[in-house]
Design a protein around this motif. Structure first.
Motif, PDB file in Angstrom:
ATOM      1  N   ILE A  89     -12.798  38.122 -25.058  1.00 28.18           N
ATOM      2  CA  ILE A  89     -11.723  37.957 -23.443  1.00 28.18           C
ATOM      3  C   ILE A  89     -11.955  36.613 -22.866  1.00 28.18           C
ATOM      4  CG2 ILE A  89     -12.705  40.046 -22.387  1.00 28.18           C
ATOM      5  CD1 ILE A  89     -15.321  39.245 -21.374  1.00 28.18           C
ATOM      6  N   ILE A  90     -11.162  36.210 -22.192  1.00 26.40           N
ATOM      7  CA  ILE A  90     -11.596  34.339 -21.186  1.00 26.40           C
ATOM      8  C   ILE A  90     -12.996  34.844 -20.678  1.00 26.40           C
ATOM      9  CG2 ILE A  90     -10.358  33.531 -19.966  1.00 26.40           C
ATOM     10  CD1 ILE A  90      -7.758  34.850 -20.411  1.00 26.40           C
ATOM     11  N   ARG A  91     -13.584  33.553 -21.122  1.00 26.53           N
ATOM     12  CA  ARG A  91     -15.048  33.379 -20.929  1.00 26.53           C
ATOM     13  C   ARG A  91     -15.389  31.975 -20.014  1.00 26.53           C
ATOM     14  NH1 ARG A  91     -17.799  33.383 -27.148  1.00 26.53           N
ATOM     15  NH2 ARG A  91     -15.368  31.797 -27.277  1.00 26.53           N
ATOM     16  N   ASN A  92     -14.660  32.660 -18.760  1.00 28.90           N
ATOM     17  CA  ASN A  92     -14.916  31.538 -17.869  1.00 28.90           C
ATOM     18  C   ASN A  92     -15.748  32.061 -17.069  1.00 28.90           C
ATOM     19  OD1 ASN A  92     -14.035  30.090 -14.716  1.00 28.90           O
ATOM     20  ND2 ASN A  92     -13.182  29.584 -15.867  1.00 28.90           N
ATOM     21  N   ARG A  93     -17.093  31.647 -16.992  1.00 29.80           N
ATOM     22  CA  ARG A  93     -17.628  32.222 -15.772  1.00 29.80           C
ATOM     23  C   ARG A  93     -17.630  32.327 -14.838  1.00 29.80           C
ATOM     24  NH1 ARG A  93     -23.095  31.763 -16.405  1.00 29.80           N
ATOM     25  NH2 ARG A  93     -23.669  31.032 -18.203  1.00 29.80           N
ATOM     26  N   LEU A  94     -16.395  30.701 -14.027  1.00 35.62           N
ATOM     27  CA  LEU A  94     -16.492  31.280 -12.080  1.00 35.62           C
ATOM     28  C   LEU A  94     -15.433  32.989 -12.174  1.00 35.62           C
ATOM     29  CD1 LEU A  94     -16.198  31.047  -9.040  1.00 35.62           C
ATOM     30  CD2 LEU A  94     -14.157  29.068 -10.126  1.00 35.62           C
ATOM     31  N   LYS A  95     -14.084  32.537 -12.795  1.00 34.91           N
ATOM     32  CA  LYS A  95     -13.601  33.864 -13.030  1.00 34.91           C
ATOM     33  C   LYS A  95     -14.106  35.468 -13.503  1.00 34.91           C
ATOM     34  CE  LYS A  95      -9.623  31.523 -15.183  1.00 34.91           C
ATOM     35  NZ  LYS A  95      -8.771  31.100 -15.737  1.00 34.91           N
ATOM     36  N   ILE A  96     -14.850  35.474 -14.479  1.00 32.50           N
ATOM     37  CA  ILE A  96     -16.055  36.767 -14.555  1.00 32.50           C
ATOM     38  C   ILE A  96     -17.127  36.776 -13.338  1.00 32.50           C
ATOM     39  CG2 ILE A  96     -18.609  37.451 -15.771  1.00 32.50           C
ATOM     40  CD1 ILE A  96     -16.913  35.728 -18.525  1.00 32.50           C
ATOM     41  N   ALA A  97     -17.435  35.545 -13.040  1.00 31.58           N
ATOM     42  CA  ALA A  97     -18.354  36.307 -11.251  1.00 31.58           C
ATOM     43  C   ALA A  97     -17.763  36.630 -10.144  1.00 31.58           C
ATOM     44  CB  ALA A  97     -19.186  34.411 -10.898  1.00 31.58           C
ATOM     45  N   ASP A  98     -15.925  36.053  -9.952  1.00 29.84           N
ATOM     46  CA  ASP A  98     -15.291  36.256  -8.955  1.00 29.84           C
ATOM     47  C   ASP A  98     -14.765  37.428  -9.128  1.00 29.84           C
ATOM     48  OD1 ASP A  98     -15.886  33.695  -7.766  1.00 29.84           O
ATOM     49  OD2 ASP A  98     -14.100  33.228  -8.263  1.00 29.84           O
ATOM     50  N   LEU A 128      -7.042  41.113 -14.292  1.00 29.14           N
ATOM     51  CA  LEU A 128      -5.903  39.661 -15.110  1.00 29.14           C
ATOM     52  C   LEU A 128      -5.106  39.327 -14.569  1.00 29.14           C
ATOM     53  CD1 LEU A 128      -4.768  43.134 -17.894  1.00 29.14           C
ATOM     54  CD2 LEU A 128      -6.631  41.491 -18.084  1.00 29.14           C
ATOM     55  N   GLU A 129      -4.523  38.928 -13.473  1.00 25.33           N
ATOM     56  CA  GLU A 129      -3.639  37.954 -13.124  1.00 25.33           C
ATOM     57  C   GLU A 129      -5.128  37.007 -12.705  1.00 25.33           C
ATOM     58  OE1 GLU A 129      -0.645  37.386 -12.956  1.00 25.33           O
ATOM     59  OE2 GLU A 129      -0.115  39.535 -13.363  1.00 25.33           O
ATOM     60  N   MET A 130      -6.228  37.033 -11.924  1.00 27.99           N
ATOM     61  CA  MET A 130      -7.408  36.112 -11.850  1.00 27.99           C
ATOM     62  C   MET A 130      -7.952  35.001 -13.049  1.00 27.99           C
ATOM     63  SD  MET A 130     -10.143  37.260  -9.641  1.00 27.99           S
ATOM     64  CE  MET A 130     -12.184  36.960 -10.422  1.00 27.99           C
ATOM     65  N   MET A 131      -7.827  35.800 -14.881  1.00 27.08           N
ATOM     66  CA  MET A 131      -8.297  35.932 -15.805  1.00 27.08           C
ATOM     67  C   MET A 131      -6.909  34.691 -16.242  1.00 27.08           C
ATOM     68  SD  MET A 131     -11.094  36.329 -16.214  1.00 27.08           S
ATOM     69  CE  MET A 131     -12.451  37.640 -15.898  1.00 27.08           C
ATOM     70  N   GLN A 132      -5.684  35.341 -15.403  1.00 27.71           N
ATOM     71  CA  GLN A 132      -4.574  34.344 -16.610  1.00 27.71           C
ATOM     72  C   GLN A 132      -4.763  33.003 -16.394  1.00 27.71           C
ATOM     73  OE1 GLN A 132      -1.020  34.259 -14.978  1.00 27.71           O
ATOM     74  NE2 GLN A 132      -0.706  32.543 -16.686  1.00 27.71           N
ATOM     75  N   ALA A 133      -4.907  32.508 -14.962  1.00 24.29           N
ATOM     76  CA  ALA A 133      -4.916  31.202 -14.236  1.00 24.29           C
ATOM     77  C   ALA A 133      -5.274  30.155 -14.843  1.00 24.29           C
ATOM     78  CB  ALA A 133      -5.821  31.583 -12.750  1.00 24.29           C
ATOM     79  N   GLY A 134      -3.915  29.328 -15.029  1.00 21.89           N
ATOM     80  CA  GLY A 134      -4.453  28.554 -16.167  1.00 21.89           C
ATOM     81  C   GLY A 134      -3.942  28.390 -17.505  1.00 21.89           C
TER      82      GLY A 134
END
Length: 186
Positions: free
Chosen positions: A85-94, A37-43
């Motif tokens: 959810i937050i659909r950010n490819r990089l955040k999902i992959a990481d 969740l903290e990763m997803m929150q970035a930005g």
């Protein structure tokens, strides 16, 4: 009295402030959830993430590390189409990558909680900042933990994200001095 960021917030944010933020956790699943969740929150705002938290739990199999570690291209596609959810490819992959690293740790008997808490000898650091503006975005501790996590193979774990994670899991208790939550915990 609450910390400034939670004073005029909605009930979801106030509940998070009162019962989770700064409260020590040693549950591996919960720590992986908070890291994600903290990763997803970035930005974005924390409120945005909290409002999507239940959707994240459903989308990521309640943050079961072993299950997330085995996600494949079809799972990535499913997540990228999940409007909850937050659909950010990089955040999902990481997130998937971090689950894989953590799954390898678990196979060796290592845990993320033991790793993180070792930096403070198992004892939370309680700060008593006077003003919200006094809270640092990162500290020497978050920089040190970030560097160690990166060296261990984790991704998207910069010192600002790690500062927030350390607060979320209670390694850092950064409730303001005036906050009654601090007084109740002492």
């Amino acid at each position: 009295m609450r910390c400034d960021w939670a004073t005029d917030a909605d009930e979801l944010m106030q509940h998070y402030h009162d019962y989770e933020w700064g409260t020590p956790t040693y549950d591996e699943r919960e720590t992986f959830e908070l890291m994600t969740l903290e990763m997803m929150q970035a930005g974005l705002s924390w409120q945005t993430v909290l409002r999507k938290r239940q959707n994240f739990k459903q989308a990521f199999d309640n943050f079961d590390v072993e299950r997330v570690a085995h996600y494949d291209a079809a799972d990535v596609a499913r997540l990228l189409h999940d409007q909850g959810i937050i659909r950010n490819r990089l955040k999902i992959a990481d997130t998937i990558h971090n689950a894989q690293v953590l799954n390898e740790w678990h196979a060796k008997g290592q845990t993320l909680n033991d790793f993180l808490w070792a930096f403070v000898d198992g004892q939370p650091i309680v700060n008593r900042y006077e003003h919200q503006t006094d809270l640092p975005a990162q500290t020497p501790l978050s920089q040190k933990v970030s560097k160690a996590l990166k060296k261990a193979g984790f991704k998207f774990v910069g010192p600002t994200i790690i500062q927030s994670l350390l607060e979320a899991v209670g390694i850092l208790n950064d409730h303001l001095a005036k906050c009654t939550v601090n007084q109740l915990r002492d």
